[in-house]
Design a protein around this motif. Structure first.
Motif, PDB file in Angstrom:
ATOM      1  N   TYR B 143       0.837  -1.197   0.000  1.00 24.29           N
ATOM      2  CA  TYR B 143       0.000   0.000   0.000  1.00 24.29           C
ATOM      3  C   TYR B 143       0.874   1.249   0.000  1.00 24.29           C
ATOM      4  O   TYR B 143       0.700   2.150  -0.817  1.00 24.29           O
ATOM      5  N   TYR B 144       1.840   1.274   0.921  1.00 23.76           N
ATOM      6  CA  TYR B 144       2.682   2.469   1.010  1.00 23.76           C
ATOM      7  C   TYR B 144       3.539   2.636  -0.237  1.00 23.76           C
ATOM      8  O   TYR B 144       3.696   3.729  -0.775  1.00 23.76           O
ATOM      9  N   VAL B 145       4.120   1.542  -0.720  1.00 31.34           N
ATOM     10  CA  VAL B 145       5.026   1.660  -1.859  1.00 31.34           C
ATOM     11  C   VAL B 145       4.265   2.041  -3.133  1.00 31.34           C
ATOM     12  O   VAL B 145       4.667   2.941  -3.868  1.00 31.34           O
ATOM     13  N   MET B 146       3.127   1.382  -3.364  1.00 28.30           N
ATOM     14  CA  MET B 146       2.419   1.629  -4.627  1.00 28.30           C
ATOM     15  C   MET B 146       1.741   2.992  -4.635  1.00 28.30           C
ATOM     16  O   MET B 146       1.867   3.751  -5.607  1.00 28.30           O
ATOM     17  N   THR B 147       1.037   3.334  -3.536  1.00 30.28           N
ATOM     18  CA  THR B 147       0.421   4.670  -3.540  1.00 30.28           C
ATOM     19  C   THR B 147       1.509   5.735  -3.434  1.00 30.28           C
ATOM     20  O   THR B 147       1.357   6.833  -3.970  1.00 30.28           O
ATOM     21  N   GLY B 148       2.606   5.408  -2.768  1.00 29.93           N
ATOM     22  CA  GLY B 148       3.716   6.358  -2.653  1.00 29.93           C
ATOM     23  C   GLY B 148       4.319   6.659  -4.014  1.00 29.93           C
ATOM     24  O   GLY B 148       4.507   7.818  -4.386  1.00 29.93           O
ATOM     25  N   LEU B 149       4.608   5.601  -4.765  1.00 27.57           N
ATOM     26  CA  LEU B 149       5.201   5.812  -6.089  1.00 27.57           C
ATOM     27  C   LEU B 149       4.198   6.523  -7.008  1.00 27.57           C
ATOM     28  O   LEU B 149       4.575   7.375  -7.815  1.00 27.57           O
ATOM     29  N   HIS B 150       2.912   6.175  -6.821  1.00 25.41           N
ATOM     30  CA  HIS B 150       1.896   6.870  -7.609  1.00 25.41           C
ATOM     31  C   HIS B 150       1.862   8.349  -7.238  1.00 25.41           C
ATOM     32  O   HIS B 150       1.806   9.222  -8.111  1.00 25.41           O
ATOM     33  N   GLY B 151       1.956   8.636  -5.931  1.00 24.50           N
ATOM     34  CA  GLY B 151       1.985  10.024  -5.474  1.00 24.50           C
ATOM     35  C   GLY B 151       3.159  10.778  -6.071  1.00 24.50           C
ATOM     36  O   GLY B 151       3.038  11.924  -6.498  1.00 24.50           O
ATOM     37  N   LEU B 152       4.300  10.091  -6.131  1.00 26.80           N
ATOM     38  CA  LEU B 152       5.485  10.700  -6.740  1.00 26.80           C
ATOM     39  C   LEU B 152       5.213  11.060  -8.202  1.00 26.80           C
ATOM     40  O   LEU B 152       5.607  12.129  -8.679  1.00 26.80           O
ATOM     41  N   HIS B 153       4.486  10.171  -8.869  1.00 27.98           N
ATOM     42  CA  HIS B 153       4.141  10.459 -10.265  1.00 27.98           C
ATOM     43  C   HIS B 153       3.192  11.656 -10.368  1.00 27.98           C
ATOM     44  O   HIS B 153       3.265  12.418 -11.324  1.00 27.98           O
ATOM     45  N   VAL B 154       2.295  11.791  -9.386  1.00 29.43           N
ATOM     46  CA  VAL B 154       1.396  12.951  -9.388  1.00 29.43           C
ATOM     47  C   VAL B 154       2.227  14.220  -9.274  1.00 29.43           C
ATOM     48  O   VAL B 154       2.024  15.196 -10.012  1.00 29.43           O
ATOM     49  N   ILE B 155       3.225  14.199  -8.352  1.00 29.57           N
ATOM     50  CA  ILE B 155       4.060  15.394  -8.158  1.00 29.57           C
ATOM     51  C   ILE B 155       4.835  15.711  -9.444  1.00 29.57           C
ATOM     52  O   ILE B 155       4.879  16.861  -9.887  1.00 29.57           O
ATOM     53  N   ILE B 156       5.411  14.663 -10.070  1.00 37.86           N
ATOM     54  CA  ILE B 156       6.130  14.886 -11.328  1.00 37.86           C
ATOM     55  C   ILE B 156       5.182  15.459 -12.374  1.00 37.86           C
ATOM     56  O   ILE B 156       5.517  16.395 -13.098  1.00 37.86           O
ATOM     57  N   GLY B 157       3.954  14.928 -12.384  1.00 38.37           N
ATOM     58  CA  GLY B 157       2.949  15.413 -13.334  1.00 38.37           C
ATOM     59  C   GLY B 157       2.663  16.897 -13.123  1.00 38.37           C
ATOM     60  O   GLY B 157       2.583  17.665 -14.087  1.00 38.37           O
ATOM     61  N   VAL B 158       2.564  17.310 -11.851  1.00 39.72           N
ATOM     62  CA  VAL B 158       2.310  18.731 -11.557  1.00 39.72           C
ATOM     63  C   VAL B 158       3.443  19.585 -12.124  1.00 39.72           C
ATOM     64  O   VAL B 158       3.206  20.612 -12.775  1.00 39.72           O
ATOM     65  N   VAL B 159       4.678  19.148 -11.904  1.00 41.78           N
ATOM     66  CA  VAL B 159       5.823  19.916 -12.404  1.00 41.78           C
ATOM     67  C   VAL B 159       5.762  20.016 -13.931  1.00 41.78           C
ATOM     68  O   VAL B 159       5.938  21.102 -14.501  1.00 41.78           O
ATOM     69  N   ILE B 160       5.450  18.883 -14.583  1.00 40.89           N
ATOM     70  CA  ILE B 160       5.392  18.895 -16.048  1.00 40.89           C
ATOM     71  C   ILE B 160       4.307  19.844 -16.540  1.00 40.89           C
ATOM     72  O   ILE B 160       4.529  20.665 -17.432  1.00 40.89           O
ATOM     73  N   ILE B 161       3.113  19.753 -15.924  1.00 36.76           N
ATOM     74  CA  ILE B 161       2.003  20.611 -16.383  1.00 36.76           C
ATOM     75  C   ILE B 161       2.345  22.074 -16.126  1.00 36.76           C
ATOM     76  O   ILE B 161       2.032  22.951 -16.934  1.00 36.76           O
ATOM     77  N   ALA B 162       3.039  22.347 -15.002  1.00 39.91           N
ATOM     78  CA  ALA B 162       3.440  23.733 -14.725  1.00 39.91           C
ATOM     79  C   ALA B 162       4.337  24.250 -15.853  1.00 39.91           C
ATOM     80  O   ALA B 162       4.178  25.379 -16.325  1.00 39.91           O
ATOM     81  N   PHE B 163       5.267  23.400 -16.301  1.00 40.11           N
ATOM     82  CA  PHE B 163       6.114  23.791 -17.425  1.00 40.11           C
ATOM     83  C   PHE B 163       5.272  24.066 -18.674  1.00 40.11           C
ATOM     84  O   PHE B 163       5.512  25.020 -19.407  1.00 40.11           O
ATOM     85  N   MET B 164       4.265  23.216 -18.885  1.00 40.75           N
ATOM     86  CA  MET B 164       3.420  23.382 -20.062  1.00 40.75           C
ATOM     87  C   MET B 164       2.681  24.716 -20.006  1.00 40.75           C
ATOM     88  O   MET B 164       2.513  25.396 -21.019  1.00 40.75           O
ATOM     89  N   THR B 165       2.258  25.097 -18.782  1.00 39.61           N
ATOM     90  CA  THR B 165       1.560  26.377 -18.634  1.00 39.61           C
ATOM     91  C   THR B 165       2.488  27.521 -19.035  1.00 39.61           C
ATOM     92  O   THR B 165       2.091  28.444 -19.755  1.00 39.61           O
ATOM     93  N   VAL B 166       3.744  27.432 -18.577  1.00 34.15           N
ATOM     94  CA  VAL B 166       4.716  28.469 -18.953  1.00 34.15           C
ATOM     95  C   VAL B 166       4.905  28.473 -20.472  1.00 34.15           C
ATOM     96  O   VAL B 166       4.910  29.536 -21.104  1.00 34.15           O
TER      97      VAL B 166
END
Lengths: 552, 206
Positions: B143-166
């Protein structure tokens, strides 16, 4: 194979080695997205790690010269065989041919100016460099280098106090680098081929790099996540594989080998491509069975991905599972054999020119056949119980990985060196070094087959006196092989500075596109993108060779 | 040095190749999570009872709420691409910002959810967890590893979308050159679809 008019190079254009882009000096190399320069960055870094790996291997052999302590204590020995494995596998053989020669020649062979994603390509090299630095850190940090073997088997890898974490992250990052290279190459082959080059007009090394790239994409993520999970288990104590927390260590082995067996084909396939490329040139004949060789690359990639559990026949598995994996293992031998037969058929009645690249290729066929056939022996369930975890296995995979991929790498280096640098090495010396290498290699590894069959376990620090004679012969082999290796590199380095200048386009009389552009290639490879009209390797009664020789 | 034309000649654009590269990369991401889904399947098979009990500890309400958030964010992401195709730059940026906002919402929920588990003493290596049967230790580990890694992907996704906005602001992404935004969208849908599998496996099947 292409329209001569479209390839008329501008004589004023400078080679990629002298090209001045946005940056100059060392930055012109470290920030260049030119696939040729990235290929050379890989060549330099890979050679450094090869020398480090060879040194560790040499020390291991020296330790095994006598039973008991010879030059180091058991803990150092464990660390050294781990480092030898990790460095050779993750930092040399896996990136090996695709990273160096794939980067340099894949776009040229398909008539493109660069790979599909040049910046991603540079990123791959940086990831490789970071992974390499982490691997070095794991040696230097307090705690001592990892001593788990390159397989990081659970539970020992979560219990030992050595620097397993940096080693795991190094392998993870190197895997990422490998994945990105794979993505890049698949896209490049699909999208960047020159007009007229349909799938069955591609040179055979492109086919093998293409198959390799798919294995890199589909297998590497599994080891990535598996090693990451081991790291998480070590750092946070999360229960995943450790039996003390209810986990299943055999499951770890499955996940590890789901990648690490296909990885074997990441290592050998590109070398097979190089062999298919070199044989027609030096036999002056069209390759025999082009389509079979091309398709066997795909078949190897496919079946090779389904045989991983043959590493675990003694680890506990159902009989049905064992039978299926044993059968699949033997099936992989078929496409490999198809290649060998086609190569030999190409040589038949050819006018064979024994230049250094050809010598390495012939040694490849000989050594790969031994390595491959002993692999089939190990796939037999009953035999595997006898030879599992003995030095028979060590001999087998060194015949494939070193005698195959290593010699394939050296063949490629001797073949393409004049094109890459516009300099020629000392051919006479190269031939002599080859023979030393061939003799040294077989002296080093063949005794391991015998002692392994007799029961000498792999990875052991100490052994019974009756095995000593084989260990002595083997160590003597390393004393021939290692100086030969250094001589080979010396020959190349000398050639770089003082070697005879090569300006002619086609030194060996090759028929593929790289021999029709300037030596060394210009920054853009092709001034005009060529139009491909014929299949590669169309040798018409040795005409082309004669023409180039008359032209001199 | 007569020939220096190459820098300009070098730039070529191939949207099909970019999309293809992105899809290949997404395959590798699927396989990355695939390794963990294999672990989950095997351990669920060997410890069905423990998994059944452990799953009851998870908060289905927060899980459902997060699923709704993530699905909506996928919609806004797709809308931002549709907007840029119709030359509506401002609208596209607004949709991208909403996507980022929803992603933050997801992470905040995740924070409270994990925090509650920690509060109950259920975290890797804790005495409470170690005293439970091994199947439950494995369940929470995954549970911790899979949702954790998924959470990490969400954070990476936020950074990518922020770049796209710029990029959209600076007109790097335009109505006839939006392949970057499209690739970011593909990545975001992958993050979404992995959650679509995580949610039933951990929260709904008991």
């Amino acid at each position: 194979m292409s329209n001569e008019n479209t390839l008329s190079n501008n004589e004023n254009d400078v080679s990629y080695l002298e090209y001045k882009g946005k940056h100059s000096g060392i930055l012109g190399w470290l920030l260049s997205t030119d696939h040729k320069r990235i290929g050379l960055l890989y060549l330099i870094s890979l050679s450094v790690f090869l020398i480090v790996g060879v040194t560790f291997g040499f020390l291991m052999r020296l330790e095994l010269l006598t039973p008991g302590r010879t030059i180091m204590d058991p803990q150092t020995y464990n660390s050294i065989f781990t480092l030898h494995g990790v460095i050779m596998i993750f930092l040399f053989v896996v990136p090996g041919l695709p990273a160096v020669f794939g980067n340099f020649f894949l776009p040229i062979l398909i008539g493109a100016r660069d790979v599909a994603f040049p910046r991603l390509n540079l990123l791959s090299w940086y990831l490789y460099a970071v992974g390499g630095l982490l691997a070095i850190l794991s040696i230097l940090l307090p705690g001592g280098p990892a001593d788990t073997g390159w397989t990081f088997y659970i539970p020992y890898s979560v219990r030992t106090n050595t620097n397993v974490i940096p080693a795991l992250f190094a392998a993870f990052i190197l895997g990422f680098s490998s994945i990105l290279t794979g993505v890049n190459f698949v896209t490049t082959v699909h999208r960047m081929r020159a007009p007229g080059m349909d799938w069955f007009k591609m040179p055979l090394s492109v086919w093998s790099l293409y198959a390799t790239a798919w294995v890199q994409i589909l297998a590497t993520p599994i080891i990535g996540i598996t090693l990451l999970l081991v790291a998480v288990e070590r750092i946070f104590g999360v229960g995943l594989f450790d039996p003390a927390l209810g986990g299943d260590p055999v499951l770890y082995q499955h996940l590890f080998w789901i990648y690490s067996h296909p990885a074997v084909y990441i290592m050998i396939l590109p070398a097979m491509g190089v062999v298919s490329e070199i044989i027609p040139v030096f036999a002056h004949r069209t390759i025999f069975g082009y389509r079979f060789i091309a398709m066997s690359s795909i078949a190897i990639a496919l079946f090779g991905s389904l045989v991983w559990a043959h590493h675990m026949f003694t680890a506990g598995m159902s009989d049905t599972g064992q039978l299926i994996f044993s059968l699949l293992t033997m099936i992989v031998a078929i496409p490999s054999a198809i290649k060998v037969f086609n190569w030999v058929a190409t040589l038949y009645k050819g006018s064979i020119d024994l230049q250094p690249p050809m010598l390495y290729v012939l040694a490849f066929i000989f050594q790969f056949s031994i390595g491959g056939l002993t692999g089939v022996m190990q796939g037999v369930l009953s035999v595997d119980i006898q030879v599992h975890d003995t030095s028979f296995i060590v001999a087998h995979f060194h015949y494939v990985m070193f005698g195959g991929t290593g010699f394939g790498f050296f063949a490629a280096l001797h073949y393409w060196f004049p094109k890459m640098f516009g300099k020629m090495y000392n051919i006479k010396l190269a031939k002599r070094v080859f023979w030393a290498m061939f003799v040294g290699f077989n002296t080093l590894y063949f005794p391991m087959f015998i002692m392994g069959w007799l029961g000498m376990p792999r990875r052991y620090y100490d052994y019974l006196p009756e095995y000593q004679i084989y260990h002595v012969i083997s160590t003597i082999g390393s004393w021939i092989l290692v100086p030969a290796l250094f001589l080979m590199f010396g020959n190349f380095i000398y050639a770089l500075f003082k070697g005879a200048k090569v300006t002619e386009k086609n030194v060996w009389g090759g028929e593929t596109l790289e021999w029709q552009i300037a030596t060394p290639p210009v920054h853009e490879n092709f001034i005009d993108i060529p139009i491909v009209t014929e299949s590669p390797y169309q040798y018409k009664d040795n005409e082309l060779v004669l023409q180039t020789q008359e032209a001199k | 040095m007569s020939i220096q034309h190459t820098a300009a000649a070098h730039i070529h654009r191939d949207d099909v190749a970019s999309r293809m590269g992105m899809w290949l990369f997404l395959f590798t991401e699927l396989l990355l999570f695939g390794g963990m889904f294999i672990l989950y399947s095997v351990y669920r098979f060997t410890h069905p009872q423990d998994f059944h009990l452990a799953a009851k500890e998870l908060n289905t309400v927060i899980g459902t709420f997060n699923t709704a958030i993530l699905l909506t964010s996928s919609l806004t992401m797709a809308l931002s691409i549709a907007a840029i195709q119709r030359r509506q730059k401002t609208l596209s940026i607004i949709f991208q910002l909403i996507t980022i906002l929803l992603a933050f919402g997801f992470m905040v929920n995740k924070y409270f959810e994990w925090g509650a588990k920690f509060h109950h003493g259920i975290y890797p290596g804790s005495d409470t967890l170690l005293s439970k049967p091994s199947g439950e230790i494995l369940f929470f580990g995954l549970y911790y590893v899979m949702t954790g890694l998924h959470g990490l992907h969400v954070i990476i996704g936020v950074v990518i979308i922020a770049f796209m906005t710029v990029f959209t602001l600076r007109d790097v992404i335009t109505h006839d050159n939006y392949v970057k935004l499209e690739a970011a969208g593909l990545y975001w849908h992958l993050v979404d679809i992995i959650w679509i599998f995580l949610f039933p496996l951990f929260y709904l099947i008991t």
